[in-house]
Design a protein around this motif. Structure first.
Motif, mmCIF file in Angstrom:
data_model
loop_
_atom_site.group_PDB
_atom_site.id
_atom_site.type_symbol
_atom_site.label_atom_id
_atom_site.label_comp_id
_atom_site.label_asym_id
_atom_site.label_seq_id
_atom_site.Cartn_x
_atom_site.Cartn_y
_atom_site.Cartn_z
ATOM 1 N N GLU A 77 0.871 -1.172 0.000
ATOM 2 C CA GLU A 77 0.000 0.000 0.000
ATOM 3 C C GLU A 77 0.907 1.220 0.000
ATOM 4 O O GLU A 77 1.730 1.389 0.896
ATOM 5 C CB GLU A 77 -0.913 0.000 1.230
ATOM 6 N N THR A 78 0.798 2.033 -1.023
ATOM 7 C CA THR A 78 1.695 3.170 -1.209
ATOM 8 C C THR A 78 0.904 4.464 -1.177
ATOM 9 O O THR A 78 -0.131 4.577 -1.842
ATOM 10 C CB THR A 78 2.433 3.059 -2.557
ATOM 11 N N MET A 79 1.397 5.430 -0.418
ATOM 12 C CA MET A 79 0.740 6.737 -0.329
ATOM 13 C C MET A 79 1.565 7.781 -1.087
ATOM 14 O O MET A 79 2.805 7.770 -1.042
ATOM 15 C CB MET A 79 0.585 7.162 1.126
ATOM 16 N N GLN A 90 4.721 12.648 -5.287
ATOM 17 C CA GLN A 90 5.701 12.535 -4.217
ATOM 18 C C GLN A 90 5.298 11.366 -3.332
ATOM 19 O O GLN A 90 4.246 11.391 -2.688
ATOM 20 C CB GLN A 90 5.758 13.828 -3.406
ATOM 21 N N CYS A 91 6.127 10.330 -3.331
ATOM 22 C CA CYS A 91 5.823 9.143 -2.536
ATOM 23 C C CYS A 91 6.102 9.436 -1.067
ATOM 24 O O CYS A 91 7.188 9.883 -0.709
ATOM 25 C CB CYS A 91 6.661 7.963 -3.015
ATOM 26 N N THR A 92 5.114 9.190 -0.220
ATOM 27 C CA THR A 92 5.252 9.476 1.208
ATOM 28 C C THR A 92 5.337 8.209 2.053
ATOM 29 O O THR A 92 5.365 8.280 3.278
ATOM 30 C CB THR A 92 4.071 10.335 1.700
ATOM 31 N N SER A 93 5.359 7.039 1.405
ATOM 32 C CA SER A 93 5.474 5.781 2.147
ATOM 33 C C SER A 93 6.903 5.594 2.643
ATOM 34 O O SER A 93 7.857 6.136 2.074
ATOM 35 C CB SER A 93 5.081 4.593 1.258
ATOM 36 N N ARG A 94 7.071 4.813 3.686
ATOM 37 C CA ARG A 94 8.392 4.618 4.281
ATOM 38 C C ARG A 94 9.338 3.896 3.318
ATOM 39 O O ARG A 94 10.446 4.324 3.055
ATOM 40 C CB ARG A 94 8.266 3.832 5.585
#
Length: 518
Positions: A77-79, A90-94
């Motif tokens: 699951e990618t935010m 802009q990817c905000t996932s860890r």
């Protein structure tokens, strides 16, 4: 505003098929060479809905919207944050590197940019506000046949048969390759079967988003209408562009074309139309680049094509591991440069064999249309014998024509394989490796098998066969005895579809209710 927001509070689901290129490998990269590409019942699904159910009063002041991308099969699951000014993500996932999916990212960026470039100012303002307040929630799902589940089947102690594949739940968790490279751990990669998952995935996301945003409109009553065809063309242009951008190069595009339009004879577009966009993106806003691409002169060619009646497409996974198409294509191009005279002669002979196979299959389709009962009788009889006995099944003029075309198709396929193998040897790559040659020769010697070959660029991906009548059942069993897993794939000439329900609610994914839009 609440009423307008409610209009976007729905789910849009689109699906697009995987492909098998049975003629045109390598040649299809250059115009005006043609290839025959068959779409399959293996489909990729994209589910698009609002991320938020309610209006947030402070969202009007923002310039970024939220995007959640979910891939249940990969347990990811990618935010993201998405700029509605530049459409940057802009990817905000860890786990940023592991989580990113460039094909979906470009599909989202280019589909949203297409909406902004298409709408007038009033509609654009409304869309802008709604996207800020609602965000995006996208889920992607691929049919099991896009991926290798050999390890899963063997771990369960099941035989390598289609029945074992059918035993697995739809959209099963994906098996990863864990091979090591140069003594070091390599990044795990999804084990694929070569059906064009990235093209089908990109196309499904683009179609779902464009439909969700109101850029295109598909309905069951407009199959042959101008609006319907225009919607398909828009999906094709955006999906082709996004897919090429994600790959970092301009490919032939047959995989995206079949994902949009279904089975057909394909001649590629002039690559300049996308390469110019790649250059323009450095100097122009994405919205303007997409507007130019949509207005560009797309000169690809499509001719309706599908297998003749009573013929079935089968795919077999040898379990050797896949091949890198880009590196194989690069090797062939280097060979062309180093030995232009020989390569041109091989190219010409391969093109002639491709044209011959296409001609024989078209003759069989016409004979089926004009003489159905005789055609059906001959095909059913030949399905029970090896090819050398097919002539004995013809006792009058029309049946002799049918058998002649069947044998002509086989001979053409053998010529294609011969030239492809020689080209691979000259280029130093395994287009038809010896292990595949042994498998394909044994396959073509079986009762009722018309064709067998390595699809597309060849290598160690799944092999294909075209069988007559019900002979495919025996072929699947024979493949199993040779450690080859027959997939559940068959030809389905449909292209991209707007679905009526979440495919996970159906026990049999191929039975999902859908609106046919090609």
């Amino acid at each position: 505003m609440a009423v307008l927001f409610a209009a976007y509070s729905f789910v849009r689901i689109a699906s697009a098929p995987g492909k098998v290129l049975i003629t045109g490998g390598y040649l299809i990269l250059e115009r005006p060479n043609a290839g025959i590409v068959l779409s399959t019942n293996a489909r990729f699904y994209a589910i698009v809905k609002p991320l938020y159910d309610e209006l947030r009063p402070d969202s009007w002041a923002w310039s970024w919207t939220d995007l959640k991308l979910t891939s249940p099969q990969m347990s990811r699951e990618t935010m993201y944050k998405m700029s509605l000014k530049h459409f940057a993500l802009q990817c905000t996932s860890r786990q940023v590197f592991e989580a990113r999916n460039p094909f979906v990212e470009y599909a989202v960026q280019y589909a949203v940019a297409a909406a902004y470039s298409t709408f007038d100012n009033n509609k654009k303002d409304l869309l802008h506000k709604l996207l800020l307040q609602a965000g995006f929630d996208i889920t992607i799902l691929g049919s099991n046949d896009f991926y290798s589940y050999r390890n899963e089947i063997e771990a369960r102690g099941l035989p390598l048969t289609p029945e074992s594949l059918a035993f697995l739940p739809p959209f099963s968790s994906i098996t990863f390759n864990t091979e090591q490279s140069n003594g070091q751990n390599s990044k795990p990669e999804v084990a694929k079967t070569g059906l064009g998952s990235s093209a089908a995935m990109t196309t499904s996301v683009v179609a779902a988003l464009l439909n969700y945003l109101g850029v295109v409109n598909f309905s069951s009553g407009s199959d042959n209408g101008d609006q319907h065809q225009e919607s398909l063309n828009v999906v094709h242009i955006i999906a082709q562009t996004a897919h090429c951008m994600a790959q970092g190069k301009v490919g032939s595009g047959f995989d995206v074309s079949s994902a949009v339009y279904g089975s057909h004879r394909y001649v590629r577009f002039s690559p300049q139309i996308i390469s110019s966009a790649q250059n323009a993106i450095r100097a122009m806003p994405l919205e303007e680049v997409v507007a130019d691409v949509l207005k560009g002169m797309w000169d690809h060619e499509r001719t309706k094509f599908s297998l003749p009646p009573l013929m079935n497409l089968l795919l077999g996974e040898p379990g050797i591991g896949g091949s890198s198409t880009p590196s194989m294509v690069g090797a062939v191009k280097n060979w062309q440069k180093s030995d232009p005279e020989k390569s041109l002669d091989t190219w010409k002979r391969l093109s002639e064999a491709n044209t011959s196979l296409e001609l024989q299959l078209n003759i069989l389709s016409k004979l089926a249309e004009d003489h159905w009962e005789i055609y059906k009788s001959v095909i059913c009889s030949c399905s029970m014998y090896q090819s050398e006995k097919w002539v004995e099944q013809a006792n009058e003029a029309i049946s002799q024509e049918i058998v002649k075309a069947l044998i002509g198709a086989r001979d053409s396929m053998l010529n294609i394989r011969s030239h492809m193998k020689l080209m691979g040897m000259a280029a130093g790559i395994p287009i038809e490796p010896e292990s595949q040659t042994e498998l394909l020769d044994a396959t073509m010697n079986m009762c009722g098998v018309l064709l067998a070959g390595v699809p597309g660029a060849g290598g160690f991906d799944a092999v294909f066969a075209v069988t007559l009548g019900d002979s495919g059942n025996n072929l699947a069993k024979a493949w199993s005895s040779h450690n080859v897993l027959a997939l559940l794939v068959s030809e389905d000439p449909r292209g991209v579809c707007i679905e009526n329900s979440d495919p996970r609610t159906n026990q049999i994914t191929s039975g999902v209710s859908s609106v046919r839009i090609v």
